[in-house]
Every structure is written in structure tokens, then in C-alpha cells.
Write a protein that holds these residues in place. Structure first.
Motif, PDB file in Angstrom:
ATOM      1  N   VAL A 165     -42.277  32.673 -50.456  1.00 32.39           N
ATOM      2  CA  VAL A 165     -42.521  32.766 -49.000  1.00 32.39           C
ATOM      3  C   VAL A 165     -41.203  33.044 -48.291  1.00 32.39           C
ATOM      4  CG1 VAL A 165     -43.481  31.598 -46.985  1.00 32.39           C
ATOM      5  CG2 VAL A 165     -44.451  31.152 -49.255  1.00 32.39           C
ATOM      6  N   GLU A 166     -41.093  34.233 -47.679  1.00 28.45           N
ATOM      7  CA  GLU A 166     -39.799  34.673 -47.142  1.00 28.45           C
ATOM      8  C   GLU A 166     -39.712  34.425 -45.637  1.00 28.45           C
ATOM      9  OE1 GLU A 166     -39.826  38.715 -48.882  1.00 28.45           O
ATOM     10  OE2 GLU A 166     -38.194  37.953 -50.118  1.00 28.45           O
ATOM     11  N   THR A 167     -39.658  33.164 -45.273  1.00 29.08           N
ATOM     12  CA  THR A 167     -39.551  32.782 -43.851  1.00 29.08           C
ATOM     13  C   THR A 167     -38.373  31.816 -43.709  1.00 29.08           C
ATOM     14  OG1 THR A 167     -41.237  31.089 -44.309  1.00 29.08           O
ATOM     15  CG2 THR A 167     -41.987  33.121 -43.221  1.00 29.08           C
ATOM     16  N   LEU A 168     -37.172  32.389 -43.662  1.00 26.46           N
ATOM     17  CA  LEU A 168     -35.965  31.553 -43.579  1.00 26.46           C
ATOM     18  C   LEU A 168     -35.964  30.667 -42.336  1.00 26.46           C
ATOM     19  CD1 LEU A 168     -33.115  30.778 -44.626  1.00 26.46           C
ATOM     20  CD2 LEU A 168     -32.221  32.530 -43.073  1.00 26.46           C
ATOM     21  N   GLY A 169     -36.414  31.227 -41.202  1.00 29.09           N
ATOM     22  CA  GLY A 169     -36.384  30.463 -39.949  1.00 29.09           C
ATOM     23  C   GLY A 169     -37.194  29.177 -40.086  1.00 29.09           C
ATOM     24  N   TYR A 170     -38.421  29.322 -40.555  1.00 30.37           N
ATOM     25  CA  TYR A 170     -39.311  28.159 -40.690  1.00 30.37           C
ATOM     26  C   TYR A 170     -38.800  27.208 -41.766  1.00 30.37           C
ATOM     27  CZ  TYR A 170     -43.635  25.489 -41.263  1.00 30.37           C
ATOM     28  OH  TYR A 170     -44.566  24.469 -41.343  1.00 30.37           O
ATOM     29  N   ASN A 171     -38.532  27.744 -42.964  1.00 29.45           N
ATOM     30  CA  ASN A 171     -38.153  26.868 -44.083  1.00 29.45           C
ATOM     31  C   ASN A 171     -36.880  26.087 -43.768  1.00 29.45           C
ATOM     32  OD1 ASN A 171     -40.100  28.599 -45.132  1.00 29.45           O
ATOM     33  ND2 ASN A 171     -39.058  28.921 -47.080  1.00 29.45           N
ATOM     34  N   SER A 172     -35.857  26.790 -43.260  1.00 25.13           N
ATOM     35  CA  SER A 172     -34.568  26.115 -43.078  1.00 25.13           C
ATOM     36  C   SER A 172     -34.601  25.174 -41.883  1.00 25.13           C
ATOM     37  CB  SER A 172     -33.435  27.134 -42.933  1.00 25.13           C
ATOM     38  OG  SER A 172     -33.633  27.964 -41.816  1.00 25.13           O
ATOM     39  N   SER A 173     -35.385  25.509 -40.845  1.00 25.81           N
ATOM     40  CA  SER A 173     -35.463  24.579 -39.711  1.00 25.81           C
ATOM     41  C   SER A 173     -36.222  23.322 -40.115  1.00 25.81           C
ATOM     42  CB  SER A 173     -36.097  25.254 -38.483  1.00 25.81           C
ATOM     43  OG  SER A 173     -37.415  25.668 -38.748  1.00 25.81           O
ATOM     44  N   LYS A 174     -37.236  23.461 -40.956  1.00 21.87           N
ATOM     45  CA  LYS A 174     -37.975  22.272 -41.414  1.00 21.87           C
ATOM     46  C   LYS A 174     -37.139  21.452 -42.404  1.00 21.87           C
ATOM     47  CE  LYS A 174     -41.998  22.311 -39.265  1.00 21.87           C
ATOM     48  NZ  LYS A 174     -42.560  21.157 -38.552  1.00 21.87           N
ATOM     49  N   ALA A 175     -36.272  22.117 -43.166  1.00 21.06           N
ATOM     50  CA  ALA A 175     -35.345  21.364 -44.031  1.00 21.06           C
ATOM     51  C   ALA A 175     -34.402  20.542 -43.145  1.00 21.06           C
ATOM     52  CB  ALA A 175     -34.560  22.306 -44.943  1.00 21.06           C
TER      53      ALA A 175
END
Ligand SMILES: NC(=O)c1ccc[n+]([C@@H]2O[C@H](COP(=O)([O-])OP(=O)(O)OC[C@H]3O[C@@H](n4cnc5c(N)ncnc54)[C@H](OP(=O)(O)O)[C@@H]3O)[C@@H](O)[C@H]2O)c1
Length: 242
Positions: free
Chosen positions: A160-170
Motif C-alpha cells: 500500500v503506497e500511501t506514505l502520508g497516511y502510513n507515516s502520520s499514523k505511525a
């Protein structure tokens, strides 16, 4: 003045947030349904009230500090405390993409709403949460924020290539851990809830889980006993690996 416990759910006008509000309301809470659009909030509350739930709409745009401050002032004036805060509002910004392609503005938008908004809401309501006898804070997380899952090439999460979502949720997970540390010994427990992939506007309408199934883990964490965990992220199956 109600004797119920008071719960605020951000982004409660639809999706998993509305279901969290519904389940907390069915469990005897007075639920304050946060919505950035007042009309959408009132519509959701109408539905909940028709089911016998004590729900009240509250305008709350997590991106707008004035709206956050006003909401906290309203809750303070009406109830004098807050027993549960569920930080549910979040976005996958339009144009979210892989690291090599994402536009900086898109990445910034994800952090603005998902991290900075969440932190500012938490700060605004913390005095009211401290006033409650045993408050609970639940931050919605996701397996897309799990380094273990995204880092496993065999896992669907790695595709899943959604850096904005993944990294903000991390980053939200780090907020959860650090706030739990800060509040240790106060009686306030802070945890993350991963609802799993649910059929909503965000999750896609073909997702296998219902919003009600997704809401359940957040509701469980919002109603933990005093000896419950803090600073962890849970999914239905149990504790999520970082
Ligand atoms: N669905 C899934 O599969 C899934 C999986 C893992 C984690 N989650 C997490 O679960 C939570 C709920 O997701 P969902 O699927 O229910 O999403 P959704 O259907 O898109 O609903 C998101 C909610 O957040 C609100 N929101 C967005 N930006 C806001 C802002 N600036 N201020 C206030 N509210 C705002 C939306 O309001 P509007 O209606 O005004 O846009 C809406 O009420 C999110 O934190 C998400 O990351 C979802």
C-alpha cells in the motif's frame, strides 16, 4: 445535568466514528459527536437520538485551532469534565502516494490533520480529562502504521503506497506511547485502536469488516478497567506489533 459518563468522538458524523459513538451511547455514555461540518454532525446525531442514544453534536474541525478551543470551552461549560476522548478523525489525503512520488504538500496535509490536529485536540481537552475520575484516550491507528507489517514483503500492508497516511499514523502511535508515559500514575489510560479494514468512505466499500466490527476495539479501550493497559495499540486479534 447528566450523571452519565461523557465521551467525545472526533469525526463522528460517519464511518467508524459514528459507530464508536453509537456503541458508547448504547453503553450508557452521553456522546458528543464531533463533526467539522455542523450540519453533517446534526444529521448523525438525529439518527443516534432516534435509537435512544444520548448524543449531542459538536462542531469540531481538528485542523482549526479556534474550532477546537471553542469545542473544549463548550464541553467544559456544559459538563465540567470529559471521561473519554476518541481521536478518530483522520484523512488519507488526495494524491497520497509512494515515497518517490508524493508531493510535499500532500504529505504535510496528512500530518496536519492526523497528527497535529490530534495533538491539539488532545491538549485542548486534557484539563477536562484530568478532571474526570478515570479518563480514557483512544487514538485510531492502523496496521499500515505497523513497521512489522509494512516491513514484511509477504504482507499486503507492504504493497500500500500511501506514505502520508502510513507515516502520520505511525507518528500517532508515538503520540500514544509518549502521552501514556506522561500520564502514567494519573489514572488516565491512553491506547491505540486498529479497527481493521472496514467498509467506509476511507476503507473502501468492498472491505470485509463492518464499521461496527471496527468500532468494537476502540470502545473496549475507551471502557478499560483501572488496571488496563496503557501505551499500546490493539486490534481485534490482540496487541499490534509496532
Ligand atoms: N476504514 C478502515 O478500513 C480503517 C482502517 C484502519 C484505521 N482506520 C481509522 O479509523 C478512523 C475512521 O476511519 P473511517 O474509515 O471511518 O473514515 P471516514 O469514513 O473517511 O471518516 C473519517 C471521519 O473523519 C472526519 N474528518 C476528516 N478530517 C477532519 C477534520 N479536519 N476535522 C474533523 N473531522 C475530520 C470526517 O469528516 P467529513 O465527513 O467531514 O469528511 C469523517 O467524519 C480513522 O482514524 C482511520 O484512519 C480506518
Amino acid at each position: 445535568m447528566t450523571t452519565n459518563k461523557i465521551a467525545l468522538v472526533t469525526g463522528a458524523n460517519k464511518g467508524i466514528g459514528k459507530e464508536i459513538a453509537r456503541q458508547l451511547g448504547a453503553g450508557g455514555f452521553t456522546v458528543l459527536a464531533g463533526a467539522r461540518d455542523a450540519e453533517r454532525g446534526e444529521l448523525a446525531v438525529k439518527e443516534l437520538v432516534a435509537e435512544g442514544i444520548d448524543a449531542v453534536a459538536i462542531q469540531l474541525d481538528v485542523d482549526d485551532p479556534a474550532s477546537v478551543r471553542a469545542a473544549a470551552a463548550k464541553v467544559g461549560a456544559a459538563y465540567g469534565r470529559l471521561d473519554v476522548l476518541v481521536n478518530n478523525a483522520a484523512i488519507i489525503p488526495a494524491g497520497d502516494d509512494a515515497v518517490s512520488r508524493i508531493d510535499g504538500g500532500v504529505l504535510r496535509a496528512a500530518f496536519e490533520t492526523n497528527v497535529i490536529g490530534l495533538v491539539e485536540v488532545t491538549q485542548a481537552f486534557l484539563p477536562l480529562l484530568r478532571t474526570a475520575p478515570a479518563a480514557r484516550i483512544v487514538n485510531l491507528s492502523t496496521s499500515l502504521a505497523s513497521f512489522a507489517q509494512v516491513g514484511d514483503p509477504e504482507s499486503r500492508m507492504s504493497t500500500v503506497e500511501t506514505l502520508g497516511y502510513n507515516s502520520s499514523k505511525a507518528a500517532v502511535n508515538m503520540v500514544t506511547v509518549m502521552l501514556a508515559n506522561e500520564l502514567r500514575g494519573t489514572g488516565i489510560l491512553v491506547n491505540g485502536a486498529d479497527p481493521g479494514n472496514c467498509a467506509t468512505d476511507m476503507g473502501g466499500w468492498d472491505a470485509a469488516r463492518t464499521p461496527a466490527q471496527g468500532a468494537a476495539v476502540a470502545v473496549q479501550l475507551a471502557t478499560l478497567p483501572q488496571d488496563g493497559p496503557t501505551g499500546q495499540v490493539y486490534a481485534e486479534e490482540g496487541r499490534l506489533d509496532w
